[in-house]
Design a protein around this motif. Structure first.
Motif, short mmCIF file in Angstrom:
data_model
loop_
_atom_site.label_atom_id
_atom_site.label_comp_id
_atom_site.label_asym_id
_atom_site.label_seq_id
_atom_site.Cartn_x
_atom_site.Cartn_y
_atom_site.Cartn_z
N ALA A 142 -50.39 62.21 51.53
CA ALA A 142 -51.38 61.20 51.89
C ALA A 142 -51.45 60.16 50.78
CB ALA A 142 -52.75 61.84 52.08
N ILE A 143 -51.64 58.90 51.19
CA ILE A 143 -51.85 57.82 50.22
C ILE A 143 -53.26 57.29 50.40
CG2 ILE A 143 -51.21 55.44 49.62
CD1 ILE A 143 -48.32 56.13 50.27
N ILE A 144 -53.99 57.22 49.29
CA ILE A 144 -55.34 56.65 49.30
C ILE A 144 -55.28 55.33 48.56
CG2 ILE A 144 -57.75 56.98 48.63
CD1 ILE A 144 -57.19 60.02 48.68
N LEU A 145 -55.66 54.27 49.23
CA LEU A 145 -55.67 52.94 48.62
C LEU A 145 -57.04 52.69 48.00
CD1 LEU A 145 -53.85 50.99 51.49
CD2 LEU A 145 -52.84 52.01 49.44
N GLY A 186 -49.06 39.55 42.17
CA GLY A 186 -47.78 40.15 42.53
C GLY A 186 -46.63 39.65 41.68
N THR A 187 -45.64 40.51 41.45
CA THR A 187 -44.49 40.18 40.62
C THR A 187 -43.23 39.92 41.45
OG1 THR A 187 -43.84 42.50 40.41
CG2 THR A 187 -45.37 41.62 38.75
N GLY A 188 -43.29 40.21 42.77
CA GLY A 188 -42.10 40.06 43.59
C GLY A 188 -41.19 41.28 43.56
N GLN A 189 -41.62 42.34 42.86
CA GLN A 189 -40.87 43.60 42.84
C GLN A 189 -41.56 44.58 43.79
OE1 GLN A 189 -41.21 43.86 38.36
NE2 GLN A 189 -39.15 44.70 38.64
N PHE A 190 -40.79 45.29 44.60
CA PHE A 190 -41.36 46.15 45.62
C PHE A 190 -40.82 47.57 45.52
CE2 PHE A 190 -41.51 41.82 47.12
CZ PHE A 190 -42.77 41.71 47.70
N GLU A 191 -41.61 48.51 45.99
CA GLU A 191 -41.15 49.89 46.12
C GLU A 191 -41.88 50.55 47.29
OE1 GLU A 191 -42.03 52.00 42.53
OE2 GLU A 191 -44.17 52.14 42.96
N ASP A 192 -41.24 51.54 47.91
CA ASP A 192 -41.82 52.23 49.06
C ASP A 192 -42.24 53.65 48.68
OD1 ASP A 192 -41.09 49.97 50.40
OD2 ASP A 192 -39.40 50.88 51.49
N LEU A 193 -43.36 54.07 49.24
CA LEU A 193 -43.80 55.46 49.11
C LEU A 193 -43.95 56.03 50.51
CD1 LEU A 193 -46.62 55.57 46.37
CD2 LEU A 193 -44.38 56.66 46.28
N GLU A 194 -43.33 57.19 50.74
CA GLU A 194 -43.43 57.83 52.05
C GLU A 194 -44.73 58.61 52.18
OE1 GLU A 194 -40.05 60.26 52.80
OE2 GLU A 194 -38.63 58.59 52.74
N CYS A 195 -45.27 58.63 53.39
CA CYS A 195 -46.48 59.40 53.68
C CYS A 195 -46.67 59.45 55.19
CB CYS A 195 -47.71 58.78 53.01
SG CYS A 195 -48.20 57.21 53.78
N GLY A 196 -47.57 60.32 55.64
CA GLY A 196 -47.91 60.35 57.06
C GLY A 196 -49.38 60.11 57.30
N LEU A 197 -50.14 59.85 56.22
CA LEU A 197 -51.58 59.58 56.33
C LEU A 197 -51.96 58.57 55.26
CD1 LEU A 197 -54.44 60.43 57.51
CD2 LEU A 197 -54.57 62.04 55.59
N VAL A 198 -52.70 57.53 55.66
CA VAL A 198 -53.20 56.52 54.72
C VAL A 198 -54.70 56.40 54.90
CG1 VAL A 198 -53.17 54.09 54.02
CG2 VAL A 198 -51.04 55.20 54.72
N LEU A 199 -55.42 56.42 53.79
CA LEU A 199 -56.87 56.22 53.81
C LEU A 199 -57.19 55.01 52.93
CD1 LEU A 199 -57.86 59.96 53.42
CD2 LEU A 199 -57.97 58.61 55.50
N LYS A 200 -57.79 54.00 53.55
CA LYS A 200 -58.09 52.75 52.83
C LYS A 200 -59.51 52.82 52.25
CE LYS A 200 -57.64 50.40 56.53
NZ LYS A 200 -57.70 49.25 57.45
N SER A 201 -59.59 52.92 50.95
CA SER A 201 -60.89 52.93 50.28
C SER A 201 -61.05 51.63 49.50
CB SER A 201 -60.99 54.14 49.34
OG SER A 201 -62.28 54.23 48.78
N ILE A 202 -61.14 50.52 50.27
CA ILE A 202 -61.13 49.19 49.65
C ILE A 202 -62.46 48.46 49.82
CG2 ILE A 202 -58.64 48.90 49.86
CD1 ILE A 202 -59.21 47.23 52.41
#
Length: 487
Positions: A167-170, A332-348
Motif C-alpha cells: 500500500a502507498i499512503i500519500l 519537480g526536478t523532471g526525474q521520475f520513478e515508479d512504485l508498484e502497489c495495489g492500494l493507494v490512500l490519499k492523506s492530502i
C-alpha cells in the motif's frame, strides 16, 4: 491583565448582561463534533439565558471523536464524557438525523434563532488532479478512516486488502500515520478496541505487508507529531526503512529545526530509526518505508487490469523558497520513478462543503470570517448578522481536538461582544428556536434523534461490545442506528 483574566472578566460581564434578558437567547449549532460541543459549553456557561440546540446529520453525536480518532486511541475519546454533560444540560438539546440543506435550510435556521454557529467540519477531500486518480483501489484517507471506524456512510466501502501486499499512503501527517499503523499493527492488538467488526475481519485477512509513506518535502517538513510517529515506529516486529541521505540537513533545515521543538523531535526520531534498523527485513517481516522528496505524477494501471491501480509514478522534488521568508515549496526536478502497489490512500487534506446561502472561499476551503463572524463581503468586512463559524470550517482542517477549544472561545467571545453592542437583540426580537425547529421537522415528517436516542445506541454498542471483550461494537448502518434510537 492576563488573557485568562480578560476572559474571566468577560464571562462575569456576560452573565450580568444575560440576567437582564426576559427572552432566551436562541442559539443553534450545526455540527456536534468537538468544535460544536466546545461552543455549546462556552455559550451555556457564559450566558445564563441561552438555549442551545445542536443539530447533526448523523444520528450519533461527537463527530470526529467517534469517526476520526483511531480505535487504538481510546484515551483521546474520553472527551465525550465532557460533551455528554453539555448535552444533558437542561438548556441544551441534540437533534440527530437533521441535515443542513435537505432537512432544514440555513435561511430557516436564521429565522428561528438569534445565533447560528456553523461547526460541521470537513466532510470532503482535496483532490490531486493527476492522471488515473479515479482508478479503483485509490481512496482518500478520510474514507478509509471512516470505514474502519464504522461511519454509516462508509461501512460498505470494502477496500480490497487481499489482492496486494503493498500500500502507498500519500502524505506524512498524523492521519497518514494512523492509517499506516492500522494497516501494519497486529489485529490481536485491535480486537479489544471499538474498531468496526467488518474492518477487523478484513484486516485480519489482509495480505498487506509493505506500506510506503510518501511526502513531497523532507523529514524536517513532515507534518506529523512526535507522539504519532513514536507510536508507529514502536509497532512490534516492524522493519523501518529511511534513506539516511534524506535526513541530511540544509542550512535552511537547521534554521527551521532550531525554531520548532516538535519538528526537532520528529527529525530525531526518524534519524534514530534510520540508524538502528538492519539493512534488510527478515523474510515475512512487515515493512514501513518513509519516502521523502516525491510527488505523485500519475497513477498506473496494467493493460490487462480491470481498472485497478497497480502503482504510482513519482517525480523527485527539491525544496525552493516560495517568496515568503522561511517558506519552502516542493518543486519537480523532471526525474521520475515508479512504485508498484495495489492500494493507494490519499492523506492530502480534508475539505469543507459549501452550503446554499453561505459565503465560501473555494480556494482555502473555509468560510470567510473575522474571529468567527462570517463575512458576506471580505473587501468591506461586512458581516452576516447572527451567523458565526467555528472549527475546521473556520480555520481549515488543522490542529488537534483541543485546538477547537481555543477556536470556540474566540467565536463565543465575538458572539458576546455583538450582544453587548446590541447587534443581536434577543430582548426585542423573540425567536421560536427549539419549538420552531421541532414544529418544522414535524411538518416535514422528519424524525430526529434526541440525545436520549443516542444513549440507547450507546448502551447497545457497549453491551454487545462487552460480550465480545471490546470497548464497544459499533452499529454501522443507518437503518440499525435509527431503529435502535427510536425504540
Amino acid at each position: 491583565m492576563t488573557k485568562m483574566a480578560i476572559l474571566h472578566g468577560k464571562r462575569l460581564m456576560w452573565r450580568s448582561f444575560s440576567s437582564l434578558s426576559s427572552n432566551p437567547l436562541r442559539v443553534c449549532i450545526v455540527g456536534s463534533g468537538p468544535a460544536g460541543f466546545y461552543t455549546a459549553e462556552k455559550m451555556l456557561k457564559g450566558h445564563q439565558g441561552a438555549e442551545v440546540d445542536i443539530i447533526d446529520r448523523l444520528p450519533t453525536p461527537f463527530g470526529l471523536v467517534r469517526s476520526g480518532v483511531a480505535p487504538d486511541h481510546q484515551e483521546t475519546k474520553i472527551v465525550v464524557n465532557q460533551f455528554s454533560r453539555v448535552a444533558l444540560n437542561e438548556r441544551c438539546s441534540f437533534f440527530g438525523n437533521v441535515s443542513l440543506g435537505s432537512s432544514v435550510a440555513l435561511s430557516e435556521l436564521r429565522e428561528m434563532y438569534h445565533v447560528v454557529v456553523l461547526a460541521y467540519g470537513a466532510e470532503s477531500d482535496r483532490v490531486l488532479g493527476v492522471l488515473g486518480e479515479d482508478l479503483s483501489g485509490i481512496y482518500s484517507a478520510r474514507e478509509f478512516v471512516w470505514w474502519y471506524n464504522g461511519h454509516p456512510d462508509y461501512s460498505n466501502l470494502a477496500p480490497d486488502l487481499k489482492s496486494t501486499d503493498t500500500a502507498i499512503i500519500l502524505g506524512q501527517g498524523n492521519v497518514a500515520l494512523d492509517v499506516a499503523r492500522i494497516l501494519l499493527r497486529p489485529t490481536l492488538e485491535l480486537k479489544t478496541t471499538d474498531i468496526a467488526n467488518h474492518a477487523l475481519t478484513s484486516l485480519a485477512e489482509s495480505s498487506i505487508r509493505k506500506v510506503y509513506l510518501v511526502g513531497r518535502r523532507g523529514p524536517v517538513q513532515a507534518a506529523c507529531t512526535a507522539k504519532e510517529l513514536r507510536e508507529v515506529l514502536g509497532i512490534k516486529d516492524l522493519y523501518i526503512h529511511i534513506q539516511e541521505a534524506d535526513l541530511l540537513k540544509s542550512p535552511a533545515d537547521e534554521e527551521e529545526l532550531k525554531n520548532n521543538r516538535i519538528k526537532r523531535r520528529v527529525h530525531e526520531l526518524l534519524s534514530k530509526a534510520a540508524a538502528t534498523q538492519p539493512s534488510h527485513p527478515r523474510l515475512g517481516q512487515r515493512e514501513l518505508h518513509f519516502i521523502f522528496f516525491r510527488r505523485p505524477d500519475s497513477f498506473l494501471r496494467s493493460d490487462n487490469s480491470n481498472g485497478n491501480v497497480t502503482g504510482v509514478r513519482f517525480e523527485k522534488t527539491i525544496l525552493q523558497e516560495n517568496g515568503d521568508p522561511g517558506k519552502w515549496s516542493a518543486v519537480g526536478t523532471g526525474q521520475f520513478e515508479d512504485l508498484e502497489c495495489g492500494l493507494v490512500l490519499k492523506s492530502i487534506g480534508y475539505k469543507s462543503v459549501p452550503v446554499d446561502g453561505l459565503p465560501y472561499d473555494h480556494h482555502k476551503g473555509v468560510v470567510p470570517n473575522h474571529r468567527g463572524r462570517i463575512l458576506s463581503d471580505t473587501s468591506t468586512g461586512r458581516i452576516e448578522q447572527g451567523l458565526y463559524v467555528v472549527g475546521w470550517l473556520k480555520r481549515g482542517p488543522t490542529g488537534i481536538i483541543a485546538t477547537n477549544l481555543y477556536c470556540a472561545e474566540e467565536t463565543v467571545a465575538s458572539i458576546f461582544e455583538d450582544l453587548e453592542k446590541g447587534v443581536l437583540t434577543p430582548t426585542t426580537t423573540p425567536k421560536p428556536g427549539r419549538e420552531g425547529l421541532v414544529k418544522l421537522l414535524d411538518s416535514r415528517n422528519l424524525r430526529f434523534v434526541p440525545f436520549s436516542g443516542w444513549e440507547k445506541i450507546d448502551l447497545k454498542e457497549k453491551t454487545i461490545g462487552s460480550l465480545r471483550n471490546k470497548t464497544r461494537e459499533k452499529i454501522t448502518s443507518w437503518e440499525e442506528l435509527l431503529k435502535v434510537a427510536n425504540k
